[in-house]
Motif scaffolding. Sequence first.
Motif, PDB file in Angstrom:
ATOM      1  N   GLY A  48     -88.759 -52.857 -18.136  1.00 48.18           N
ATOM      2  CA  GLY A  48     -89.220 -51.988 -17.420  1.00 48.18           C
ATOM      3  C   GLY A  48     -90.186 -51.078 -17.956  1.00 48.18           C
ATOM      4  O   GLY A  48     -89.974 -50.784 -19.253  1.00 48.18           O
ATOM      5  N   CYS A 100     -92.169 -47.104 -17.657  1.00 43.89           N
ATOM      6  CA  CYS A 100     -92.655 -45.734 -16.817  1.00 43.89           C
ATOM      7  C   CYS A 100     -93.905 -45.424 -17.576  1.00 43.89           C
ATOM      8  O   CYS A 100     -93.646 -44.761 -18.566  1.00 43.89           O
ATOM      9  CB  CYS A 100     -91.479 -44.647 -16.842  1.00 43.89           C
ATOM     10  SG  CYS A 100     -91.916 -43.319 -15.868  1.00 43.89           S
ATOM     11  N   THR A 133     -98.064 -50.852 -14.165  1.00 49.25           N
ATOM     12  CA  THR A 133     -96.535 -50.593 -13.832  1.00 49.25           C
ATOM     13  C   THR A 133     -95.897 -51.599 -13.043  1.00 49.25           C
ATOM     14  O   THR A 133     -94.866 -52.439 -13.236  1.00 49.25           O
ATOM     15  CB  THR A 133     -96.340 -49.121 -13.062  1.00 49.25           C
ATOM     16  OG1 THR A 133     -96.773 -48.135 -13.878  1.00 49.25           O
ATOM     17  CG2 THR A 133     -94.906 -49.003 -12.878  1.00 49.25           C
ATOM     18  N   THR A 136     -95.484 -55.153 -14.872  1.00 50.73           N
ATOM     19  CA  THR A 136     -94.225 -55.255 -15.503  1.00 50.73           C
ATOM     20  C   THR A 136     -93.079 -55.300 -14.384  1.00 50.73           C
ATOM     21  O   THR A 136     -92.155 -56.400 -14.295  1.00 50.73           O
ATOM     22  CB  THR A 136     -94.073 -54.297 -16.366  1.00 50.73           C
ATOM     23  OG1 THR A 136     -95.098 -54.327 -17.353  1.00 50.73           O
ATOM     24  CG2 THR A 136     -92.605 -54.518 -17.220  1.00 50.73           C
ATOM     25  N   ASN A 137     -92.681 -54.113 -13.793  1.00 57.18           N
ATOM     26  CA  ASN A 137     -91.699 -53.945 -13.191  1.00 57.18           C
ATOM     27  C   ASN A 137     -91.553 -54.650 -11.748  1.00 57.18           C
ATOM     28  O   ASN A 137     -90.500 -55.161 -11.535  1.00 57.18           O
ATOM     29  CB  ASN A 137     -91.679 -52.371 -12.418  1.00 57.18           C
ATOM     30  CG  ASN A 137     -91.573 -51.326 -13.756  1.00 57.18           C
ATOM     31  OD1 ASN A 137     -91.629 -51.753 -14.995  1.00 57.18           O
ATOM     32  ND2 ASN A 137     -91.539 -50.062 -13.377  1.00 57.18           N
ATOM     33  N   SER A 162     -90.812 -59.054 -13.036  1.00 56.10           N
ATOM     34  CA  SER A 162     -89.318 -59.302 -12.619  1.00 56.10           C
ATOM     35  C   SER A 162     -89.588 -60.411 -11.729  1.00 56.10           C
ATOM     36  O   SER A 162     -88.380 -61.464 -11.568  1.00 56.10           O
ATOM     37  CB  SER A 162     -88.654 -58.118 -11.933  1.00 56.10           C
ATOM     38  OG  SER A 162     -88.591 -56.964 -12.843  1.00 56.10           O
ATOM     39  N   ASN A 219     -81.066 -56.828 -11.041  1.00 59.86           N
ATOM     40  CA  ASN A 219     -82.314 -55.985 -11.128  1.00 59.86           C
ATOM     41  C   ASN A 219     -82.158 -54.777 -11.288  1.00 59.86           C
ATOM     42  O   ASN A 219     -81.561 -53.909 -10.655  1.00 59.86           O
ATOM     43  CB  ASN A 219     -83.080 -56.191  -9.664  1.00 59.86           C
ATOM     44  CG  ASN A 219     -83.604 -57.579  -9.399  1.00 59.86           C
ATOM     45  OD1 ASN A 219     -83.948 -58.303 -10.499  1.00 59.86           O
ATOM     46  ND2 ASN A 219     -83.847 -58.019  -8.212  1.00 59.86           N
ATOM     47  N   SER A 271     -82.889 -51.410 -11.051  1.00 60.55           N
ATOM     48  CA  SER A 271     -83.755 -50.510 -10.131  1.00 60.55           C
ATOM     49  C   SER A 271     -83.482 -49.074 -10.770  1.00 60.55           C
ATOM     50  O   SER A 271     -83.316 -48.846 -11.965  1.00 60.55           O
ATOM     51  CB  SER A 271     -83.082 -50.514  -8.659  1.00 60.55           C
ATOM     52  OG  SER A 271     -83.691 -49.887  -7.782  1.00 60.55           O
ATOM     53  N   TYR A 329     -93.929 -45.509 -10.903  1.00 62.18           N
ATOM     54  CA  TYR A 329     -92.633 -45.724 -11.169  1.00 62.18           C
ATOM     55  C   TYR A 329     -91.689 -45.998  -9.905  1.00 62.18           C
ATOM     56  O   TYR A 329     -91.124 -46.839  -9.987  1.00 62.18           O
ATOM     57  CB  TYR A 329     -91.994 -44.882 -12.207  1.00 62.18           C
ATOM     58  CG  TYR A 329     -90.727 -45.321 -12.854  1.00 62.18           C
ATOM     59  CD1 TYR A 329     -90.458 -46.278 -13.765  1.00 62.18           C
ATOM     60  CD2 TYR A 329     -89.436 -44.705 -12.573  1.00 62.18           C
ATOM     61  CE1 TYR A 329     -89.395 -46.689 -14.220  1.00 62.18           C
ATOM     62  CE2 TYR A 329     -88.379 -45.372 -12.939  1.00 62.18           C
ATOM     63  CZ  TYR A 329     -88.257 -46.032 -13.607  1.00 62.18           C
ATOM     64  OH  TYR A 329     -86.811 -46.486 -14.043  1.00 62.18           O
ATOM     65  N   SER A 379     -92.623 -48.813  -7.558  1.00 62.30           N
ATOM     66  CA  SER A 379     -92.388 -50.057  -8.279  1.00 62.30           C
ATOM     67  C   SER A 379     -91.033 -50.337  -8.158  1.00 62.30           C
ATOM     68  O   SER A 379     -90.464 -51.350  -7.944  1.00 62.30           O
ATOM     69  CB  SER A 379     -92.981 -50.146  -9.480  1.00 62.30           C
ATOM     70  OG  SER A 379     -92.144 -49.371 -10.550  1.00 62.30           O
ATOM     71  N   LYS A 380     -89.953 -49.365  -8.196  1.00 63.54           N
ATOM     72  CA  LYS A 380     -88.543 -49.687  -8.295  1.00 63.54           C
ATOM     73  C   LYS A 380     -88.001 -49.897  -6.635  1.00 63.54           C
ATOM     74  O   LYS A 380     -87.347 -50.583  -6.454  1.00 63.54           O
ATOM     75  CB  LYS A 380     -87.678 -48.617  -9.153  1.00 63.54           C
ATOM     76  CG  LYS A 380     -87.786 -48.448 -10.470  1.00 63.54           C
ATOM     77  CD  LYS A 380     -87.277 -49.953 -11.016  1.00 63.54           C
ATOM     78  CE  LYS A 380     -87.576 -49.876 -12.645  1.00 63.54           C
ATOM     79  NZ  LYS A 380     -87.151 -50.994 -13.267  1.00 63.54           N
ATOM     80  N   VAL A 390     -88.912 -53.293  -6.305  1.00 66.27           N
ATOM     81  CA  VAL A 390     -87.729 -54.157  -6.961  1.00 66.27           C
ATOM     82  C   VAL A 390     -86.560 -54.361  -6.025  1.00 66.27           C
ATOM     83  O   VAL A 390     -86.065 -55.367  -5.797  1.00 66.27           O
ATOM     84  CB  VAL A 390     -87.467 -53.415  -8.301  1.00 66.27           C
ATOM     85  CG1 VAL A 390     -85.977 -54.124  -8.781  1.00 66.27           C
ATOM     86  CG2 VAL A 390     -88.445 -53.453  -9.353  1.00 66.27           C
TER      87      VAL A 390
END
Length: 244
Positions: A90, A92, A110, A113-114, A118, A139, A141, A167, A170-171, A174
């Motif tokens: 991940g 940031c 961001t 990738t995140n 994933s 995952n 998070s 960030y 994006s989480k 996820v």
Amino acid sequence: MSTSKIVLITGGNKGIGLETARQLGKLGFTILLGSRDEARGQEATATLTAENINAKAITLDITDLDTIQSAVKQIDDQYGSLDVLINNAGVCLERGLPPSQLELTVLRNTYETNVFGSFSVTKAMLPLIKKSPAGRIVNLSSGLASLTEYNNPESDAEKYGVNLLAYMSSKTAVNALTVLFAKELKDTPIKINSADPGYTATDLNGHTGYRTVEQGASIVVKLATLLGDGPNGGFFDENGVIPW
Ligand SMILES: NC(=O)c1ccc[n+]([C@@H]2O[C@H](COP(=O)([O-])OP(=O)(O)OC[C@H]3O[C@@H](n4cnc5c(N)ncnc54)[C@H](OP(=O)(O)O)[C@@H]3O)[C@@H](O)[C@H]2O)c1
């Protein structure tokens, strides 16, 4: 064929990923240490091998479908299945700017990738995970993924006080991957959950976190080693369930 369980950890060459590899290795797992940089992966793998852990480096950039497909082929050829996938890699990329000043490219990179990375690794590895009798997906998070927490003035400053749109959102996405894959897989032995390692001192945050990687990795290891009656589609830190 190996009799120990096989785990693939993306971004395993440092930080929480490397420590997760160490802890699972000590439990007897065979570690496939994903790293986007071959040399960094080999170096990290050598440190694990020196600790008597069965580890092998795999070059894997989660934004690069060719390396993902190559990793699938290597795992399929050598092991024929995958027991555990840890989507740890991940980034940031923002540096404290408020949402109105966020560059679109930072947001895109961001997510690349995140979220998309994933997703791509999960999708590609799923046929191998389905061949495991008890597949697990974790995952990575974040406490900063929780809409409930980051929208609540009563929650601690560490969550409400942070406003990193790229960030954090994006989480949150996820977490949505976790829930939606879990729904698809609910009638299989596979369990997929999100882990919040807590604010951990790593390169990701310039080592400002107050938790150690040993502490951060513990919830990841717990979710990677869930028994058959464990949760599916949840969001946890070491203290239990986190609100979405
Ligand atoms: N540290 C915290 O406080 C904290 C809190 C909550 C959640 N998390 C999450 O925990 C996970 C691990 O973070 P960390 O704190 O251990 O950070 P870290 O030390 O910066 O490690 C991140 C890892 O991800 C790898 N990576 C980045 N982009 C990649 C890509 N495209 N393909 C493959 N690998 C890639 C990095 O590889 P390189 O070495 O090549 O850069 C590195 O191995 C992340 O998902 C992070 O969001 C961390």
